[in-house]
Write a protein that holds these residues in place. Structure first.
Motif, PDB file in Angstrom:
ATOM      1  N   VAL A 102      26.883 -28.432 -21.078  1.00 16.33           N
ATOM      2  CA  VAL A 102      27.221 -27.026 -20.845  1.00 16.33           C
ATOM      3  C   VAL A 102      26.107 -26.117 -21.355  1.00 16.33           C
ATOM      4  CG1 VAL A 102      28.832 -25.193 -21.468  1.00 16.33           C
ATOM      5  CG2 VAL A 102      29.695 -27.445 -20.830  1.00 16.33           C
ATOM      6  N   VAL A 103      25.586 -26.392 -22.553  1.00 16.87           N
ATOM      7  CA  VAL A 103      24.488 -25.572 -23.091  1.00 16.87           C
ATOM      8  C   VAL A 103      23.241 -25.705 -22.214  1.00 16.87           C
ATOM      9  CG1 VAL A 103      22.950 -25.271 -25.070  1.00 16.87           C
ATOM     10  CG2 VAL A 103      25.394 -25.660 -25.439  1.00 16.87           C
ATOM     11  N   GLY A 104      22.930 -26.926 -21.811  1.00 15.61           N
ATOM     12  CA  GLY A 104      21.794 -27.107 -20.918  1.00 15.61           C
ATOM     13  C   GLY A 104      21.971 -26.400 -19.589  1.00 15.61           C
ATOM     14  N   GLY A 105      23.218 -26.396 -19.073  1.00 12.62           N
ATOM     15  CA  GLY A 105      23.482 -25.672 -17.836  1.00 12.62           C
ATOM     16  C   GLY A 105      23.248 -24.180 -17.982  1.00 12.62           C
ATOM     17  N   LEU A 106      23.620 -23.605 -19.125  1.00 16.77           N
ATOM     18  CA  LEU A 106      23.318 -22.192 -19.369  1.00 16.77           C
ATOM     19  C   LEU A 106      21.823 -21.939 -19.338  1.00 16.77           C
ATOM     20  CD1 LEU A 106      25.843 -21.366 -22.249  1.00 16.77           C
ATOM     21  CD2 LEU A 106      25.918 -20.505 -19.911  1.00 16.77           C
ATOM     22  N   GLY A 107      21.068 -22.857 -19.925  1.00 12.52           N
ATOM     23  CA  GLY A 107      19.610 -22.708 -19.891  1.00 12.52           C
ATOM     24  C   GLY A 107      19.052 -22.796 -18.488  1.00 12.52           C
ATOM     25  N   SER A 108      19.541 -23.755 -17.705  1.00 11.05           N
ATOM     26  CA  SER A 108      19.067 -23.889 -16.323  1.00 11.05           C
ATOM     27  C   SER A 108      19.397 -22.649 -15.493  1.00 11.05           C
ATOM     28  CB  SER A 108      19.683 -25.133 -15.671  1.00 11.05           C
ATOM     29  OG  SER A 108      19.230 -26.314 -16.298  1.00 11.05           O
ATOM     30  N   GLY A 109      20.597 -22.101 -15.673  1.00 10.04           N
ATOM     31  CA  GLY A 109      20.961 -20.899 -14.943  1.00 10.04           C
ATOM     32  C   GLY A 109      20.117 -19.700 -15.326  1.00 10.04           C
ATOM     33  N   THR A 110      19.777 -19.588 -16.611  1.00  2.94           N
ATOM     34  CA  THR A 110      18.920 -18.489 -17.061  1.00  2.94           C
ATOM     35  C   THR A 110      17.527 -18.601 -16.448  1.00  2.94           C
ATOM     36  OG1 THR A 110      20.151 -18.386 -19.151  1.00  2.94           O
ATOM     37  CG2 THR A 110      17.988 -17.338 -19.088  1.00  2.94           C
ATOM     38  N   VAL A 111      16.975 -19.802 -16.469  1.00  5.56           N
ATOM     39  CA  VAL A 111      15.650 -20.014 -15.897  1.00  5.56           C
ATOM     40  C   VAL A 111      15.655 -19.742 -14.394  1.00  5.56           C
ATOM     41  CG1 VAL A 111      13.891 -21.772 -15.454  1.00  5.56           C
ATOM     42  CG2 VAL A 111      14.967 -21.619 -17.704  1.00  5.56           C
ATOM     43  N   THR A 112      16.702 -20.190 -13.713  1.00  3.98           N
ATOM     44  CA  THR A 112      16.805 -19.951 -12.275  1.00  3.98           C
ATOM     45  C   THR A 112      16.912 -18.469 -11.961  1.00  3.98           C
ATOM     46  OG1 THR A 112      17.896 -22.097 -12.015  1.00  3.98           O
ATOM     47  CG2 THR A 112      18.115 -20.536 -10.203  1.00  3.98           C
ATOM     48  N   ALA A 113      17.641 -17.712 -12.785  1.00  5.52           N
ATOM     49  CA  ALA A 113      17.761 -16.270 -12.566  1.00  5.52           C
ATOM     50  C   ALA A 113      16.414 -15.575 -12.688  1.00  5.52           C
ATOM     51  CB  ALA A 113      18.762 -15.682 -13.557  1.00  5.52           C
ATOM     52  N   VAL A 114      15.626 -15.948 -13.676  1.00  2.84           N
ATOM     53  CA  VAL A 114      14.294 -15.360 -13.838  1.00  2.84           C
ATOM     54  C   VAL A 114      13.415 -15.704 -12.643  1.00  2.84           C
ATOM     55  CG1 VAL A 114      12.227 -15.336 -15.274  1.00  2.84           C
ATOM     56  CG2 VAL A 114      14.476 -15.378 -16.348  1.00  2.84           C
ATOM     57  N   ALA A 115      13.451 -16.961 -12.223  1.00  6.00           N
ATOM     58  CA  ALA A 115      12.626 -17.372 -11.084  1.00  6.00           C
ATOM     59  C   ALA A 115      13.048 -16.650  -9.805  1.00  6.00           C
ATOM     60  CB  ALA A 115      12.714 -18.884 -10.894  1.00  6.00           C
ATOM     61  N   ALA A 116      14.345 -16.555  -9.545  1.00  7.92           N
ATOM     62  CA  ALA A 116      14.818 -15.905  -8.323  1.00  7.92           C
ATOM     63  C   ALA A 116      14.475 -14.429  -8.308  1.00  7.92           C
ATOM     64  CB  ALA A 116      16.323 -16.106  -8.192  1.00  7.92           C
ATOM     65  N   SER A 117      14.613 -13.766  -9.446  1.00  5.62           N
ATOM     66  CA  SER A 117      14.287 -12.345  -9.507  1.00  5.62           C
ATOM     67  C   SER A 117      12.797 -12.105  -9.271  1.00  5.62           C
ATOM     68  CB  SER A 117      14.713 -11.775 -10.863  1.00  5.62           C
ATOM     69  OG  SER A 117      14.395 -10.418 -10.970  1.00  5.62           O
ATOM     70  N   GLY A 118      11.962 -12.957  -9.840  1.00  2.64           N
ATOM     71  CA  GLY A 118      10.531 -12.801  -9.626  1.00  2.64           C
ATOM     72  C   GLY A 118      10.097 -13.137  -8.213  1.00  2.64           C
ATOM     73  N   ILE A 119      10.714 -14.144  -7.619  1.00  2.31           N
ATOM     74  CA  ILE A 119      10.354 -14.532  -6.252  1.00  2.31           C
ATOM     75  C   ILE A 119      10.700 -13.417  -5.265  1.00  2.31           C
ATOM     76  CG2 ILE A 119      11.004 -16.108  -4.375  1.00  2.31           C
ATOM     77  CD1 ILE A 119      11.137 -18.333  -6.470  1.00  2.31           C
ATOM     78  N   ALA A 120      11.811 -12.723  -5.489  1.00  2.00           N
ATOM     79  CA  ALA A 120      12.192 -11.644  -4.579  1.00  2.00           C
ATOM     80  C   ALA A 120      11.183 -10.509  -4.587  1.00  2.00           C
ATOM     81  CB  ALA A 120      13.572 -11.113  -4.952  1.00  2.00           C
ATOM     82  N   GLY A 121      10.441 -10.337  -5.665  1.00  2.00           N
ATOM     83  CA  GLY A 121       9.456  -9.277  -5.737  1.00  2.00           C
ATOM     84  C   GLY A 121       8.090  -9.651  -5.204  1.00  2.00           C
ATOM     85  N   GLN A 122       7.924 -10.869  -4.720  1.00  2.00           N
ATOM     86  CA  GLN A 122       6.645 -11.295  -4.164  1.00  2.00           C
ATOM     87  C   GLN A 122       6.461 -10.748  -2.752  1.00  2.00           C
ATOM     88  OE1 GLN A 122       4.250 -13.310  -5.922  1.00  2.00           O
ATOM     89  NE2 GLN A 122       5.619 -12.667  -7.570  1.00  2.00           N
ATOM     90  N   ARG A 123       5.213 -10.725  -2.309  1.00  2.00           N
ATOM     91  CA  ARG A 123       4.926 -10.247  -0.955  1.00  2.00           C
ATOM     92  C   ARG A 123       5.525 -11.177   0.096  1.00  2.00           C
ATOM     93  NH1 ARG A 123       0.023  -9.035  -3.624  1.00  2.00           N
ATOM     94  NH2 ARG A 123      -0.473  -6.811  -3.585  1.00  2.00           N
ATOM     95  N   ASP A 124       5.555 -12.483  -0.186  1.00  2.00           N
ATOM     96  CA  ASP A 124       6.101 -13.462   0.755  1.00  2.00           C
ATOM     97  C   ASP A 124       7.098 -14.343   0.000  1.00  2.00           C
ATOM     98  OD1 ASP A 124       6.669 -15.187   2.783  1.00  2.00           O
ATOM     99  OD2 ASP A 124       4.612 -15.823   3.159  1.00  2.00           O
ATOM    100  N   PRO A 125       8.354 -13.912  -0.151  1.00  2.00           N
ATOM    101  CA  PRO A 125       9.312 -14.713  -0.921  1.00  2.00           C
ATOM    102  C   PRO A 125       9.552 -16.089  -0.321  1.00  2.00           C
ATOM    103  CG  PRO A 125      10.132 -12.477  -0.566  1.00  2.00           C
ATOM    104  CD  PRO A 125       8.939 -12.640   0.306  1.00  2.00           C
TER     105      PRO A 125
END
Length: 438
Positions: A102-125
């Protein structure tokens, strides 16, 4: 002033670390079933708890990535993943394994949220998404080839997740401390395109559940119904993920040429057939064909879905919300697959899941068709009015310069005399000869 754009390679690494847990779900659930005193349903429930905690982190952080800062959140997520998965790998107590997952899943979800937010701001997501899918598919394929040849315990999949989080940690230094300053303008936090975003977010749990219900029990289908060994099943999964690499490369080469509606709609329909084929497999050819074809198509469709969510909001909030909704379906997938398989058998489970995919592809295709007719949204950034100071105009006096009367002096010009032809006739006939003799 806009924030500096994040470089894509740290985002690709974070995407790989965040999505690795769902990709390793079959071997994780299978090892929990065989390495611990758990039933298949209990092992699937632990896998669902891992992915559910990952989805929870995504929902909580959907609109907070740019406020807190991607670097801080990425490091916190990687630390939780390393500690949680590492603790689950080192213990054999079931409660401690559940807590670590469960703790590891929280970490994976946090990392995925950061990656998804940054990818959306790229010129070519879409391009950055395909790179992330390439990374996670390649790493998961290598692990599927390696893990069956090592110790049979439950700790190896968790250890792989923890080590991946530690390996990605140095790249977080390239992330910005904060992507955007705090905003106080009215309407800045309002999500654009709410109907399309909500419809896509509502469809994604069902889409992911139908596929991950099969993925969560694929190992059992190969071992119990197709009568294959663990090494053979791992080799099939590795080849299938390799086919996924080819599919992602093809999606990256095509890009937006086919639009988003055709890959999402037709791709989901083809995946439904692959799910039914794999669930009914009783030998190696049928099992391999279903798994390889499914893994070839799944990342292709997923890349277009993520690109579709990114087009709804350049700040990445819909991307995070849709990804978290997908994680809800992924979380319920192993448990749903185990329950369906136990109650109706694998072939019936495949038919039910395939029919659900066909139905859920309709609203997803409708969203893709609707958003494809309008331009990408523009972030509502308040315009700051800068006061302009009026500079007084100085009157510069013009000096009156007197004009001097300069007398004009007339210079006589003498015209030279032009010799007449008769002058040459009076010269001495011996004068030219004396001159040339010198």
């Amino acid at each position: 002033m806009s924030a500096p754009r994040t470089q894509p390679w740290p985002l690709v690494a974070l995407f790989t670390a965040g999505y690795l847990a769902p990709y390793l779900l079959p071997t994780t659930v299978g090892r929990l079933d065989s390495g611990l005193p758990l039933t298949a349903t209990q092992a699937g429930a632990i896998g669902s708890a891992l992915l559910l905690s990952s989805a929870t982190a995504g929902f909580l952080l959907a609109s907070r990535v740019d406020r807190t800062g991607p670097r801080v959140l990425a490091r916190a997520g990687l630390a939780l993943a390393a500690l949680g998965y590492g603790g689950a790998a080192l213990t054999g107590a079931v409660p401690a394994v559940v807590a670590g997952a469960v703790v590891g899943g929280l970490g994976s979800g946090t990392v995925t949220a950061v990656a998804a937010s940054g990818i959306a701001g790229q010129r070519d997501p879409h391009r950055v998404t395909t790179l992330g899918l390439l990374g996670v598919s390649a790493l998961a394929g290598a692990l599927y080839l390696t893990i069956p040849h090592l110790s049979p315990g439950h700790g190896l999949p968790f250890a792989a997740l923890a080590l991946t989080a530690l390996a990605v940690w140095p790249l977080t230094g390239r992330l910005s401390g904060r992507t955007a300053p705090a905003r106080t303008a009215v309407g800045y936090d309002r999500l654009p395109h709410p109907r399309a975003g909500l419809l896509l977010a509502a469809a994604m749990p069902c889409w992911s559940l139908a596929q991950n219900a099969l993925w969560g029990v694929s190992g059992r289908i190969g071992l119990d119904q197709a009568h294959l060994t663990e090494v053979t099943v791992g080799a099939v999964f590795a080849v299938a993920l390799g086919a996924g690499l080819l599919g992602v490369l093809g999606a990256g080469a095509l890009g937006p040429r086919l639009g988003r509606a055709l890959p999402i709609g037709a791709g989901s329909a083809l995946i439904a057939g692959c799910v039914a084929l794999s669930a009914a497999a009783t030998d190696l050819p049928a099992f391999a064909a279903g798994e390889i074809a499914w893994n070839l198509l799944y990342p292709v469709v997923l890349s277009y879905v993520i690109a579709l969510a990114a087009s709804l909001d350049p700040r990445g909030r819909w991307t995070v919300l849709v990804g978290s909704a997908s994680s809800l379906g992924t979380a319920a997938g192993p448990l749903a697959g185990s329950v369906l398989a136990a109650g109706a058998g694998f072939p019936a489970m495949g038919r039910v899941l395939g029919a659900g995919l066909l139905l859920i592809a309709v609203p997803m295709t409708a969203v893709a068709l609707r958003t494809g007719r309008r331009p990408l949204p523009v972030a509502d950034i308040p315009v700051v009015e800068v006061p302009v100071t009026e500079v007084p105009v100085l009157d510069i006096p013009v000096l009156d310069i007197p004009v001097l009367d300069i007398p004009v002096v007339e210079v006589p010009v003498e015209t030279p005399a032009v010799p007449v032809q008769g002058a040459y006739e009076t010269a001495s006939p011996n004068s030219y000869a004396s001159t040339s003799a010198r």
